[in-house]
Scaffold this motif. Structure first.
Motif, PDB file in Angstrom:
ATOM      1  N   ARG A   1       0.823  -1.214   0.000  1.00 25.95           N
ATOM      2  CA  ARG A   1       0.000   0.000   0.000  1.00 25.95           C
ATOM      3  C   ARG A   1       0.860   1.269   0.000  1.00 25.95           C
ATOM      4  O   ARG A   1       0.356   2.361  -0.288  1.00 25.95           O
ATOM      5  CB  ARG A   1      -0.916   0.025   1.221  1.00 25.95           C
ATOM      6  CG  ARG A   1      -1.943  -1.083   1.266  1.00 25.95           C
ATOM      7  CD  ARG A   1      -2.857  -0.904   2.452  1.00 25.95           C
ATOM      8  NE  ARG A   1      -3.750  -2.042   2.615  1.00 25.95           N
ATOM      9  CZ  ARG A   1      -4.600  -2.193   3.627  1.00 25.95           C
ATOM     10  NH1 ARG A   1      -4.676  -1.241   4.555  1.00 25.95           N
ATOM     11  NH2 ARG A   1      -5.360  -3.265   3.720  1.00 25.95           N
TER      12      ARG A   1
ATOM     13  N   VAL B   1      -8.077   6.398  13.729  1.00 24.22           N
ATOM     14  CA  VAL B   1      -7.097   6.917  12.773  1.00 24.22           C
ATOM     15  C   VAL B   1      -7.302   8.408  12.557  1.00 24.22           C
ATOM     16  O   VAL B   1      -6.335   9.161  12.382  1.00 24.22           O
ATOM     17  CB  VAL B   1      -7.190   6.142  11.440  1.00 24.22           C
ATOM     18  CG1 VAL B   1      -6.256   6.753  10.401  1.00 24.22           C
ATOM     19  CG2 VAL B   1      -6.838   4.674  11.656  1.00 24.22           C
ATOM     20  N   ALA B   2      -8.541   8.849  12.601  1.00 21.79           N
ATOM     21  CA  ALA B   2      -8.815  10.276  12.418  1.00 21.79           C
ATOM     22  C   ALA B   2      -8.162  11.105  13.516  1.00 21.79           C
ATOM     23  O   ALA B   2      -7.671  12.215  13.262  1.00 21.79           O
ATOM     24  CB  ALA B   2     -10.327  10.517  12.390  1.00 21.79           C
TER      25      ALA B   2
ATOM     26  N   LEU C   1      -4.469  11.324  12.671  1.00 21.71           N
ATOM     27  CA  LEU C   1      -4.254  12.276  11.577  1.00 21.71           C
ATOM     28  C   LEU C   1      -4.375  13.715  12.075  1.00 21.71           C
ATOM     29  O   LEU C   1      -3.589  14.592  11.679  1.00 21.71           O
ATOM     30  CB  LEU C   1      -5.253  12.008  10.450  1.00 21.71           C
ATOM     31  CG  LEU C   1      -4.920  10.846   9.524  1.00 21.71           C
ATOM     32  CD1 LEU C   1      -6.137  10.468   8.684  1.00 21.71           C
ATOM     33  CD2 LEU C   1      -3.730  11.196   8.616  1.00 21.71           C
TER      34      LEU C   1
ATOM     35  N   ASP D   1      -1.483  16.850  12.014  1.00 24.74           N
ATOM     36  CA  ASP D   1      -1.846  17.839  10.996  1.00 24.74           C
ATOM     37  C   ASP D   1      -0.656  18.779  10.748  1.00 24.74           C
ATOM     38  O   ASP D   1      -0.029  19.271  11.697  1.00 24.74           O
ATOM     39  CB  ASP D   1      -3.054  18.642  11.478  1.00 24.74           C
ATOM     40  CG  ASP D   1      -3.562  19.608  10.422  1.00 24.74           C
ATOM     41  OD1 ASP D   1      -3.530  19.267   9.229  1.00 24.74           O
ATOM     42  OD2 ASP D   1      -3.979  20.722  10.808  1.00 24.74           O
TER      43      ASP D   1
ATOM     44  N   ARG E   1       1.577  11.215   6.905  1.00 26.13           N
ATOM     45  CA  ARG E   1       0.133  11.211   6.785  1.00 26.13           C
ATOM     46  C   ARG E   1      -0.332  10.138   5.800  1.00 26.13           C
ATOM     47  O   ARG E   1      -1.390   9.537   5.977  1.00 26.13           O
ATOM     48  CB  ARG E   1      -0.363  12.606   6.392  1.00 26.13           C
ATOM     49  CG  ARG E   1      -0.061  13.640   7.501  1.00 26.13           C
ATOM     50  CD  ARG E   1      -0.558  15.044   7.141  1.00 26.13           C
ATOM     51  NE  ARG E   1      -1.997  15.074   6.903  1.00 26.13           N
ATOM     52  CZ  ARG E   1      -2.914  15.053   7.857  1.00 26.13           C
ATOM     53  NH1 ARG E   1      -2.551  14.995   9.131  1.00 26.13           N
ATOM     54  NH2 ARG E   1      -4.198  15.110   7.556  1.00 26.13           N
ATOM     55  N   GLU E   2       0.473   9.872   4.790  1.00 29.02           N
ATOM     56  CA  GLU E   2       0.153   8.781   3.854  1.00 29.02           C
ATOM     57  C   GLU E   2       0.190   7.433   4.573  1.00 29.02           C
ATOM     58  O   GLU E   2      -0.640   6.558   4.306  1.00 29.02           O
ATOM     59  CB  GLU E   2       1.136   8.784   2.690  1.00 29.02           C
ATOM     60  CG  GLU E   2       0.918   9.906   1.692  1.00 29.02           C
ATOM     61  CD  GLU E   2      -0.407   9.768   0.951  1.00 29.02           C
ATOM     62  OE1 GLU E   2      -0.644   8.687   0.349  1.00 29.02           O
ATOM     63  OE2 GLU E   2      -1.205  10.717   0.981  1.00 29.02           O
TER      64      GLU E   2
ATOM     65  N   LEU F   1      -0.403   6.911   7.786  1.00 28.76           N
ATOM     66  CA  LEU F   1      -1.584   6.855   8.646  1.00 28.76           C
ATOM     67  C   LEU F   1      -2.850   6.571   7.846  1.00 28.76           C
ATOM     68  O   LEU F   1      -3.712   5.789   8.273  1.00 28.76           O
ATOM     69  CB  LEU F   1      -1.736   8.163   9.419  1.00 28.76           C
ATOM     70  CG  LEU F   1      -0.750   8.400  10.565  1.00 28.76           C
ATOM     71  CD1 LEU F   1      -0.901   9.814  11.112  1.00 28.76           C
ATOM     72  CD2 LEU F   1      -0.957   7.380  11.685  1.00 28.76           C
ATOM     73  N   LYS F   2      -2.976   7.188   6.686  1.00 26.15           N
ATOM     74  CA  LYS F   2      -4.175   6.989   5.872  1.00 26.15           C
ATOM     75  C   LYS F   2      -4.292   5.567   5.345  1.00 26.15           C
ATOM     76  O   LYS F   2      -5.393   5.099   5.030  1.00 26.15           O
ATOM     77  CB  LYS F   2      -4.164   7.966   4.690  1.00 26.15           C
ATOM     78  CG  LYS F   2      -4.387   9.419   5.087  1.00 26.15           C
ATOM     79  CD  LYS F   2      -4.244  10.326   3.867  1.00 26.15           C
ATOM     80  CE  LYS F   2      -4.396  11.789   4.224  1.00 26.15           C
ATOM     81  NZ  LYS F   2      -4.176  12.681   3.065  1.00 26.15           N
ATOM     82  N   ALA F   3      -3.167   4.855   5.261  1.00 26.67           N
ATOM     83  CA  ALA F   3      -3.172   3.516   4.662  1.00 26.67           C
ATOM     84  C   ALA F   3      -3.484   2.408   5.655  1.00 26.67           C
ATOM     85  O   ALA F   3      -3.701   1.264   5.259  1.00 26.67           O
ATOM     86  CB  ALA F   3      -1.812   3.245   4.004  1.00 26.67           C
TER      87      ALA F   3
ATOM     88  N   ASP G   1      -5.538   0.089   8.337  1.00 30.25           N
ATOM     89  CA  ASP G   1      -6.938  -0.297   8.518  1.00 30.25           C
ATOM     90  C   ASP G   1      -7.454   0.079   9.900  1.00 30.25           C
ATOM     91  O   ASP G   1      -8.622   0.407  10.074  1.00 30.25           O
ATOM     92  CB  ASP G   1      -7.093  -1.809   8.313  1.00 30.25           C
ATOM     93  CG  ASP G   1      -6.893  -2.209   6.857  1.00 30.25           C
ATOM     94  OD1 ASP G   1      -7.291  -1.429   5.971  1.00 30.25           O
ATOM     95  OD2 ASP G   1      -6.335  -3.290   6.615  1.00 30.25           O
TER      96      ASP G   1
END
Length: 399
Positions: A192, A245-246, A249, A253, A260-261, A263-265, A267
């Motif tokens: 990912r 996860v939010a 993130l 910030d 951040r990529e 963290l976004k990946a 699950d």
């Protein structure tokens, strides 16, 4: 009774307990491990196994197992939070092997635990044994478990973590202290993140009030991350819980897009409250002693928590074996006192350094941060090659 024939009970089937059992068994002792869970497992994700620990594990025959799933990082790369600028890059891999003789592995904690468990005969590990009392009868120690099971041993070792019942039995119940940090932890399948072209390094990103660590584990199939944030209090019922996860993130910030990529990946993530304790004056009483987080829990900011527990087991085995060779096997208490005298200063020093790194990693932008960055550039801080030599070159199995 000669010391090599001593029966030893280890309370706790984590990394510290199993590695201690292997070191003790290799020294000829009759060792059994008692774990309260119904199955061996690790809640955490990544763990660093530096040369001071891999030296011991290789000696115990675990080299091939570590090489199968462990990842040897090319460097320890410390970076600035917003622009990714390199603050310090310490070479590892072959340069580290050449200097210290053994590799540095990045591993999934479950892989390390599985390797340790596979090296112990299954009949030596007793699951579903929750300790409820310890009674030292002078010539034997009785461990009592929920459900009525009992075990009598010559020496009892508490490797049962920061909330250690053995510690409480020895020195009375006390609460660990919240360090003002929480950690979001997670694992991301490496495919990912292919678009990021991540280096095979341990990367530490430092910024105001927080830091972010990521590295490959599980044969480079997974990327482990730990995102640490300062927080005034901890109000959850558990010290480890499912995270959002939010929230992670939001906490990062404005930080570099690479983080951040990652963290976004993911699950899902766990959030851990980070606790520690002040160093103890002593670890032992009679025929009972402690190791690992039961006696020296530390913040993970020197990547030495698991390594110190592995070292403890090697030194404990060496002290008990040496007592037998010296003909003083009638009472192992003196060997336990020697063990704690050897180990306590080293672990206390690393506890203090780990706590200091909370400040160093989290400095706000400004004059103190500029001074820190200058020292790092000059190679005069921990994780620089010379600064870690006293940690990595140590052989805990040699008295």
């Amino acid at each position: 009774m000669s010391t090599p024939g001593l029966s030893i009970g280890v309370i706790g089937g984590g990394i510290g307990g199993l590695s201690a059992a292997l070191s003790l068994r290799a020294a000829g002792f009759d060792v059994h491990v008692y774990e309260q869970a119904s199955a061996l497992g690790e809640v955490g994700a990544g763990v660093q196994v530096s040369p001071n620990a891999s030296r011991i594990l290789h000696r115990l025959g675990l080299g091939p197992a570590l090489a199968r799933t462990g990842v040897e990082p090319l460097a320890m790369h410390q970076r600035r939070w917003d622009d990714g600028r390199t603050l310090l890059r310490t070479p590892l891999a072959e340069r580290l092997r050449a200097r210290f003789g053994f590799p540095h592995y990045q591993m999934h904690r479950a892989d390390l635990l599985a390797a340790l468990a596979a090296a112990l005969p299954a009949e030596r590990i007793h699951l579903g044994h929750r300790l409820v009392d310890v009674v030292d009868h002078g010539d034997v120690v009785e461990a009592r478990f929920a459900g009525g099971q009992r075990a009598e041993v010559d020496v009892l070792v508490g490797a049962d973590g920061i909330h250690s019942p053995v510690r409480a039995a020895l020195f009375g119940p006390t609460q660990p202290r919240f360090t003002g940090c929480v950690a979001y932890r997670g694992l991301v399948p490496a495919e990912r993140l292919e678009h990021l072209s991540l280096e095979v390094t341990a990367q530490i990103w430092m910024g105001p009030g927080r830091h972010f660590v990521h590295y490959f584990v599980a044969g480079r199939r997974l990327v482990n991350f730990v995102a640490v944030v300062e927080q005034d209090s901890w109000t959850r019922e558990s010290w480890t819980d499912a995270g959002d996860v939010a929230d992670a993130l939001a906490a990062f910030d404005g930080w570099h897009p690479q983080l951040r990529e990652i963290l976004k990946a993911v699950d899902g993530t766990f959030v851990w409250a980070l606790f520690d304790r002040a160093p103890l004056d002593r670890w032992s009483s009679g025929r009972v002693t402690l190791l690992g987080d039961a006696c020296h829990p530390m913040l993970p900011f020197m990547a030495q928590g698991a390594a110190m527990a592995i070292e403890d087991g090697a030194t404990l085995a060496a002290c008990l074996a040496d007592a037998g060779a010296a003909g003083s096997a009638a009472d192992p208490a003196e060997a336990l006192r020697r063990y704690e005298q050897l180990r306590l200063p080293r672990t206390a020093r690393l506890q203090a350094m780990s706590a200091e790194n909370k400040t160093r990693f989290h400095l706000p932008d400004g004059s103190d941060q500029h001074q820190r960055d200058a020292l790092m550039a000059a190679g005069r801080t921990d994780f620089s090659f010379d600064a870690v030599a006293w940690i990595y070159e140590h052989d805990a199995g040699v008295l």
